[in-house]
Enzyme design. Structure first.
Site, PDB file in Angstrom:
ATOM      1  N   GLU A  96       1.003  -1.132  -0.128  1.00 11.85           N
ATOM      2  CA  GLU A  96      -0.093   0.099   0.046  1.00 11.85           C
ATOM      3  C   GLU A  96       0.850   1.166   0.082  1.00 11.85           C
ATOM      4  O   GLU A  96       1.438   1.529   0.897  1.00 11.85           O
ATOM      5  CB  GLU A  96      -0.870   0.030   1.183  1.00 11.85           C
ATOM      6  CG  GLU A  96      -1.869  -0.996   1.372  1.00 11.85           C
ATOM      7  CD  GLU A  96      -2.990  -0.936   0.547  1.00 11.85           C
ATOM      8  OE1 GLU A  96      -3.153   0.140  -0.226  1.00 11.85           O
ATOM      9  OE2 GLU A  96      -3.790  -1.786   0.268  1.00 11.85           O
ATOM     10  N   GLU A 106       4.588  12.598  -4.526  1.00  7.95           N
ATOM     11  CA  GLU A 106       3.948  12.742  -3.228  1.00  7.95           C
ATOM     12  C   GLU A 106       4.850  13.449  -2.463  1.00  7.95           C
ATOM     13  O   GLU A 106       5.897  13.429  -2.234  1.00  7.95           O
ATOM     14  CB  GLU A 106       3.929  11.272  -2.700  1.00  7.95           C
ATOM     15  CG  GLU A 106       3.047  11.453  -1.488  1.00  7.95           C
ATOM     16  CD  GLU A 106       3.025  10.162  -1.031  1.00  7.95           C
ATOM     17  OE1 GLU A 106       3.820   9.251  -0.767  1.00  7.95           O
ATOM     18  OE2 GLU A 106       1.942   9.678  -0.597  1.00  7.95           O
TER      19      GLU A 106
HETATM   20  P1  NAD Z   1       8.830   4.613   4.506  1.00  3.86           P
HETATM   21  O1  NAD Z   1       8.608   3.678   3.530  1.00  3.86           O
HETATM   22  O2  NAD Z   1       9.780   5.385   4.603  1.00  3.86           O
HETATM   23  O3  NAD Z   1       8.635   3.535   6.098  1.00  3.86           O
HETATM   24  C1  NAD Z   1       7.539   2.700   6.256  1.00  3.86           C
HETATM   25  C2  NAD Z   1       7.830   1.724   6.907  1.00  3.86           C
HETATM   26  O4  NAD Z   1       9.096   0.992   6.149  1.00  3.86           O
HETATM   27  C3  NAD Z   1       8.680   1.868   8.129  1.00  3.86           C
HETATM   28  O5  NAD Z   1       8.293   0.988   9.234  1.00  3.86           O
HETATM   29  C4  NAD Z   1      10.208   1.741   7.997  1.00  3.86           C
HETATM   30  O6  NAD Z   1      10.758   1.434   9.009  1.00  3.86           O
HETATM   31  C5  NAD Z   1      10.061   0.642   6.831  1.00  3.86           C
HETATM   32  N1  NAD Z   1      11.300   0.677   6.115  1.00  3.86           N
HETATM   33  C6  NAD Z   1      11.904   1.502   5.523  1.00  3.86           C
HETATM   34  N2  NAD Z   1      13.048   1.090   4.976  1.00  3.86           N
HETATM   35  C7  NAD Z   1      13.194  -0.079   4.773  1.00  3.86           C
HETATM   36  C8  NAD Z   1      13.552  -1.296   4.332  1.00  3.86           C
HETATM   37  N3  NAD Z   1      14.923  -0.931   3.510  1.00  3.86           N
HETATM   38  N4  NAD Z   1      13.361  -2.619   4.387  1.00  3.86           N
HETATM   39  C9  NAD Z   1      12.264  -2.840   5.113  1.00  3.86           C
HETATM   40  N5  NAD Z   1      11.708  -1.707   5.728  1.00  3.86           N
HETATM   41  C10 NAD Z   1      11.748  -0.555   5.666  1.00  3.86           C
HETATM   42  O7  NAD Z   1       7.336   5.239   4.452  1.00  3.86           O
HETATM   43  P2  NAD Z   1       6.767   6.582   5.439  1.00  3.86           P
HETATM   44  O8  NAD Z   1       7.472   7.596   5.437  1.00  3.86           O
HETATM   45  O9  NAD Z   1       6.790   5.692   7.145  1.00  3.86           O
HETATM   46  O10 NAD Z   1       5.234   6.495   5.379  1.00  3.86           O
HETATM   47  C11 NAD Z   1       4.541   7.433   4.387  1.00  3.86           C
HETATM   48  C12 NAD Z   1       4.225   6.683   3.034  1.00  3.86           C
HETATM   49  O11 NAD Z   1       3.328   5.777   3.282  1.00  3.86           O
HETATM   50  C13 NAD Z   1       3.705   7.684   2.154  1.00  3.86           C
HETATM   51  O12 NAD Z   1       4.246   7.452   0.736  1.00  3.86           O
HETATM   52  C14 NAD Z   1       2.318   7.455   2.425  1.00  3.86           C
HETATM   53  O13 NAD Z   1       1.352   7.797   1.269  1.00  3.86           O
HETATM   54  C15 NAD Z   1       2.341   5.891   2.324  1.00  3.86           C
HETATM   55  N6  NAD Z   1       1.181   5.605   3.026  1.00  3.86           N
HETATM   56  C16 NAD Z   1       0.112   4.473   2.350  1.00  3.86           C
HETATM   57  C17 NAD Z   1      -1.026   4.208   2.795  1.00  3.86           C
HETATM   58  C18 NAD Z   1      -2.029   3.488   1.759  1.00  3.86           C
HETATM   59  O14 NAD Z   1      -3.039   2.863   2.378  1.00  3.86           O
HETATM   60  N7  NAD Z   1      -1.777   3.262   0.583  1.00  3.86           N
HETATM   61  C19 NAD Z   1      -1.532   4.607   3.971  1.00  3.86           C
HETATM   62  C20 NAD Z   1      -0.451   5.618   4.751  1.00  3.86           C
HETATM   63  C21 NAD Z   1       0.684   5.893   4.232  1.00  3.86           C
END
Ligand code: NAD
Length: 494
Positions: free
Chosen positions: A264, A398
């Site tokens: 997602e 975004e």
């Molecule tokens: P992110 O991808 O930076 O982090 C999300 C999660 O992934 C965190 O727990 C982080 O620790 C983990 N992560 C980061 N690098 C990783 C790696 N190399 N391997 C495994 N895990 C890793 O995203 P964010 O900044 O925390 O969240 C914001 C994003 O989430 C935005 O793009 C937003 O649109 C999206 N989002 C989508 C939905 C949906 O339902 N589509 C809902 C909420 C947020």
């Protein structure tokens, strides 16, 4: 909840938080910790365990053992339902504590957090608890002489990686169906919003979930998240977060055991306003809320405003007035409508987007900068940029911040073309009084959800999932259950 209760809770010290593995609270194997800074004032709130790959392996092993001995999957559905319902009750009973803790960690305004976080998490867990004994297998329409049975079995170990914007709500979207179907789970909360989710996981044990069925490991994504995604013993990985991380997870799955990966991801959702909208004043107010609540840190935020040229100037002025009327500041005040940006890194990234937008010909119509810096916290004025070309960075990428890109259009065809001209496809909205136009637009806009004459608010009964680079699979609704089961055929000669 009243302001006095919130103020009392905000004054309480937050204990350092360990991992939750096999029913026990355990520190990182090398004793490492991560500082947790509150976005409200930039001050140190507490620490969390800075997990190692070995910690993650231990959590996965605990989940595997719990699954294999049937301590959860082998329980009668009615027993699993009772535990999950009790968990939902505990989440609801602890809602004030969970909501305030979460806001101190991630900065969402409390009025929204109360509804969207423990409120929605409890409702989601309840929904899947009620659903779990209504999932039947099937009998295939075979020729005589054989019986084809289709069983729906749990997949085994589910890895769930959660972002920081709504940790309880999004956590529950994964945990509800995964646990309801009898799986074991290893949870990886986000670095900058793990406290409330760790507490919610602990409440599951208090509700009677057997040890090892739900494990949670905190720490850096690149370390523990990657270890989870690379594990040979995780069957399904579910993720909400950025596209960049989503891409890595697919690579990790390919490099390890080809686990199923559901993503997602982000969005650049178009909020499309036609001159024949039934109530333009209401549309303007909702447009402002749809991008500025939670400082724009909402995956489905209406971050692109497409306005019919004939009403463009008046409508943008109304949106700006609605934004100016929203109170930005201390997210723990009940009357705050726009809280803090989650981290300084995120705030600086938002500001860079505004600079780029100007360099690309956009005009900052309102906001544009950091505010309330004297608090030490991370706050940004609701920002409106007009004259954004459909191919500009602000229309394509975004921000995940309180920045609205405005673009005019002349015709329905042009509105659809601009709306669909991004790599994303998560959400959108159309404002019109024309029934035919509303339905045409719902069909034409490439997105997982299209709102008509409203924005946001869809509940657990309907799916949320993106198309294009907004992801695959869906959270919420009965459809989400499919991600957490395997179909198995029994082909029996009679
Ligand atoms: P992110 O991808 O930076 O982090 C999300 C999660 O992934 C965190 O727990 C982080 O620790 C983990 N992560 C980061 N690098 C990783 C790696 N190399 N391997 C495994 N895990 C890793 O995203 P964010 O900044 O925390 O969240 C914001 C994003 O989430 C935005 O793009 C937003 O649109 C999206 N989002 C989508 C939905 C949906 O339902 N589509 C809902 C909420 C947020």
């Amino acid at each position: 909840m009243d302001q006095a209760t919130i103020d009392a809770l905000r004054a309480t010290a937050v204990a350092p938080r360990n991992h939750l593995i096999d029913g026990r609270s355990v520190p990182a194997s090398d004793g490492g910790t991560l500082e947790v800074l509150s976005p409200i004032n930039g001050q140190r709130l507490t620490t969390t365990a800075r997990g190692t790959a070995a910690d993650m392996d231990r959590a996965v092993a605990a989940a595997r053992a719990a699954f294999d001995d049937g301590r959860w999957a082998g329980q009668p559905p009615a027993a699993r339902k009772a535990v999950l319902l009790k968990w939902a009750d505990l989440i609801a009973a602890n809602a004030p504590e969970l909501a305030v803790l979460g806001v101190r960690d991630n900065g969402t305004e409390i009025a929204m957090a109360l509804k969207a976080e423990p409120g929605s998490a409890a409702a989601t867990i309840r929904y899947y608890a009620e659903a779990l004994d209504k999932v039947y297998g099937e009998i295939a329409p075979t020729a005589g002489g054989v019986l084809g049975l289709i069983h729906k079995q749990p997949v085994g170990v589910v890895g769930a990686i959660i972002p920081w914007n709504f940790p309880l709500m999004i956590g529950a979207w994964k945990l509800g169906p995964a646990l309801a179907m009898g799986n074991s789970v290893v949870l990886k909360p986000a670095e900058t919003a793990s406290l409330s989710l760790m507490r919610m996981a602990e409440l599951a044990l208090e509700a009677g979930l057997p040890p090892g069925v739900l494990n949670a490991v905190t720490g850096e994504g690149a370390v523990v998240g990657a270890a989870l995604a690379r594990s040979m013993d995780v069957d399904v990985l579910v993720f909400t977060g950025s596209g960049a991380t989503g891409r890595r997870l697919l690579e990790y799955a390919a490099q390890s055991n080809l686990k199923r990966v559901y993503l997602e991801l982000g969005g650049k959702s178009p909020n499309i306003v036609f001159a024949d909208a039934p109530d333009l004043a209401q549309a303007a107010k909702v447009a402002a809320q749809g991008i500025f609540r939670n400082s724009g840190q909402v995956c489905v935020a209406g971050s692109r405003l497409l306005v019919e040229a004939a009403i463009h100037d008046d409508f943008v002025a109304e949106v700006a007035a609605a934004a100016a009327a929203m109170r930005v500041g201390d997210p723990l005040r009940l009357d705050t409508q726009i809280g803090a940006v989650n981290s300084e890194t995120q705030l600086l990234q938002n500001l860079r987007f505004v600079e780029t937008a100007q360099a690309e010909g956009g005009r900052v119509y309102a906001g544009g900068g950091r505010i309330l810096q004297e608090t030490g916290g991370y706050y940004m004025a609701p920002t409106i940029v007009t004259g954004v070309a459909p191919d500009a960075a602000l229309a394509q990428r975004e921000v995940f911040g309180p920045v609205l890109a405005v673009t005019p259009f002349e015709t329905e065809t042009e509105a659809v073309r601009i709306a669909n001209a991004t790599d994303y496809g998560l959400a959108g909205a159309v404002w019109t009084s024309g029934l035919g136009r509303a339905h045409r637009m719902v069909r034409a806009v490439r997105a997982g959800v299209v709102h008509v004459n409203t924005y946001g608010g869809a509940d657990v009964t309907v799916p949320l999932g993106g198309v294009g680079q907004s992801g695959n699979g869906s959270d919420k609704s009965l459809h989400a259950i499919d991600k957490y089961i395997n179909l198995k055929t029994a082909w029996i000669k009679l």
